[in-house]
Design an enzyme around this catalytic site. Structure first.
Site, PDB file in Angstrom:
ATOM      1  CD  GLU A 181      -1.703  -2.595   1.253  1.00 53.81           C
ATOM      2  OE1 GLU A 181      -2.369  -3.641   1.594  1.00 53.81           O
ATOM      3  OE2 GLU A 181      -0.306  -2.318   1.627  1.00 53.81           O
ATOM      4  N   PRO A 213      12.006 -13.481  -0.940  1.00 55.10           N
ATOM      5  CG  PRO A 213      12.993 -14.504   0.868  1.00 55.10           C
ATOM      6  CD  PRO A 213      12.806 -14.207  -0.175  1.00 55.10           C
TER       7      PRO A 213
END
Length: 447
Positions: free
Chosen positions: A65, A283
């Site tokens: 975001e 990751p």
């Protein structure tokens, strides 16, 4: 929200505060960022209180975001010079990324815990005059406090998965009043708008995703392409991998490596490629870098970390350790454009376990074909459209994903078509930022 319902919810949030503090203390052992400025989460600040309502509050809960907020903030600042931003986050990675978005006069703090007291202190201290919530975060007391102060609160780039909708419907006594008190909702897709309607909210606009308007970092792309050219072999990336997925990935690539070394003519290799590619895993969460490295080593794989290449200006090809390794670990933040440019194909993390997938827009923009698993419910429409456009391949499991990736490497025309399709797909879907700014004019004139 009725007074009784809100009082009960507020009591629960107040009672949960000691548990939140303990959770933050545990998280900070792995991610020190969670131990910073903890009192901000409860509405206590070291920054001087605002004398007047000048700040535009932008809430970007996490890393994704925050990167989306960067696209909107750039456009907002161009349209309204001198704009002062109050930037809030819920995660350490989001806060770290947000530091790079700040300009003189801006303020960055943690999102207040959704108790009446903490939210009240937040609003009294900073006095924001407009709030923009990025994508997903709706908290009942936060929305109620904004409404009580007549402060417009807009959900921007809104997305609502089917799973999140069902969770919201199960708590309709909280969800309906919270969503209903928003000043406006700008949805990404028709499906998102439909789900908002089920919560009693009509989207004021359906603009697509702001992420399509992000330009991948040109320097990173150029570096990644140069590194790839110097390798002499292809690269398969596992992008934004999640816990529970890497073990299957490492098992599959171990089998591929053994097959190539032991019998080059084995069916798997003959059907795909006789050249063993380099495997790169990035990751999703940085606190898991060490864990993923240890997991790869448990599978008998040698690992080279991106952080160990910092002095190798020509990238992994200039590092003997990297070239001898079986797996490269992308243990850095903010370099996804580099990793996508370095890679010939990417497996989409979060889609091989029931986690909802990750956004594949950046991969498409960087010209990196995508192989995704069955679980993309957080980005359903984008994933389906990408598959239909030839940008992404859908498989049922990790063995199928590795096989599909290797097969694509052995079919240069198909790979070239996927690269071109990704760039065309990105170009067709741009424009959400302009539409969002146009819609926000009804609120921006107040600034």
């Amino acid at each position: 929200m009725s007074g009784l319902v809100r009082a009960a919810y507020s009591l629960l949030m107040w009672l949960a505060q000691p548990f939140l503090r303990r959770k933050l203390a545990r998280r900070s052992r792995q991610e020190p960022g969670y131990g910073e400025a903890v009192q901000e989460r409860f509405g206590y600040y070291t920054q001087p209180p605002e004398a007047a309502s000048e700040l535009v509050w932008v809430h970007a809960v996490s890393l994704g975001e925050t990167r989306t907020a960067a696209i909107l903030l750039k456009a907002l600042r161009a349209q309204t010079p001198g704009l002062r931003i109050l930037l809030t986050h819920g995660t350490a990675t989001g806060r770290a990324e947000g530091l790079g978005l700040l300009q003189p006069g801006d303020v960055q703090v943690w999102q207040p815990w959704d108790s009446r007291a903490a939210v009240g202190r937040f609003f009294r201290h900073f006095k924001p005059r407009l709030g923009l919530l990025m994508e997903t975060e709706i908290w009942p007391n936060m929305v109620a406090a904004a409404s009580a102060r007549a402060m417009p609160l807009v959900l921007v780039n809104g997305r609502l998965s089917e799973k999140s909708l069902q969770q919201a419907l199960r708590m309709a006594w909280l969800s309906y009043p919270a969503y209903g008190a928003l000043s406006a909702v700008y949805a990404q897709t028709e499906d998102d708008a439909r789900r908002y309607r089920q919560l009693g909210v009509e989207a004021a606009g359906i603009f697509g995703s702001l992420k399509f308007d992000a330009a991948p970092d040109e320097h990173q792309q150029a570096m990644g392409k140069a590194w790839r050219q110097g390798l002499g072999r292809p690269v398969v990336m596992f992008a934004s991998s999640r816990e529970g997925e890497e073990g299957d990935f490492f098992s599959e690539i171990s089998a591929v490596a053994k097959a190539v070394c032991a019998q080059p003519a084995i069916n798997l290799v003959a059907e795909t490629t006789a050249v063993l590619p380099k495997f790169l895993v990035v990751p999703r969460h940085p606190q898991r870098f060490d864990e993923v490295k240890a997991l790869a080593e448990q599978h008998g794989l040698r690992v080279s970390r991106r952080s160990g290449w910092l002095d190798a200006g020509q990238g992994p090809a200039a590092s003997e350790e990297a070239m001898q390794a079986d797996v490269w670990l992308g243990d850095s933040l903010g370099e996804m454009a580099l990793y996508y440019a370095l890679s010939d194909v990417a497996l989409l993390g979060g889609s091989f376990a029931p986690l909802g997938g990750q956004n594949l827009i950046e991969a498409a923009a960087c010209g990196c074909p995508v192989v995704m698993g069955p679980h993309t419910f957080n980005f359903t429409e984008a994933a389906e459209r990408a598959e239909a456009a030839g940008v992404a391949l859908r498989v049922v499991d990790m063995p199928g994903a590795v096989r599909a990736a290797l097969g694509l490497l052995n079919d240069p025309p198909a790979q070239a078509r996927a690269v071109a399709a990704g760039q065309a797909f990105t170009a067709r879907n741009r424009g959400a930022t302009t539409k969002t700014l146009d819609a926000l004019r009804a609120y921006l004139w107040l600034l």
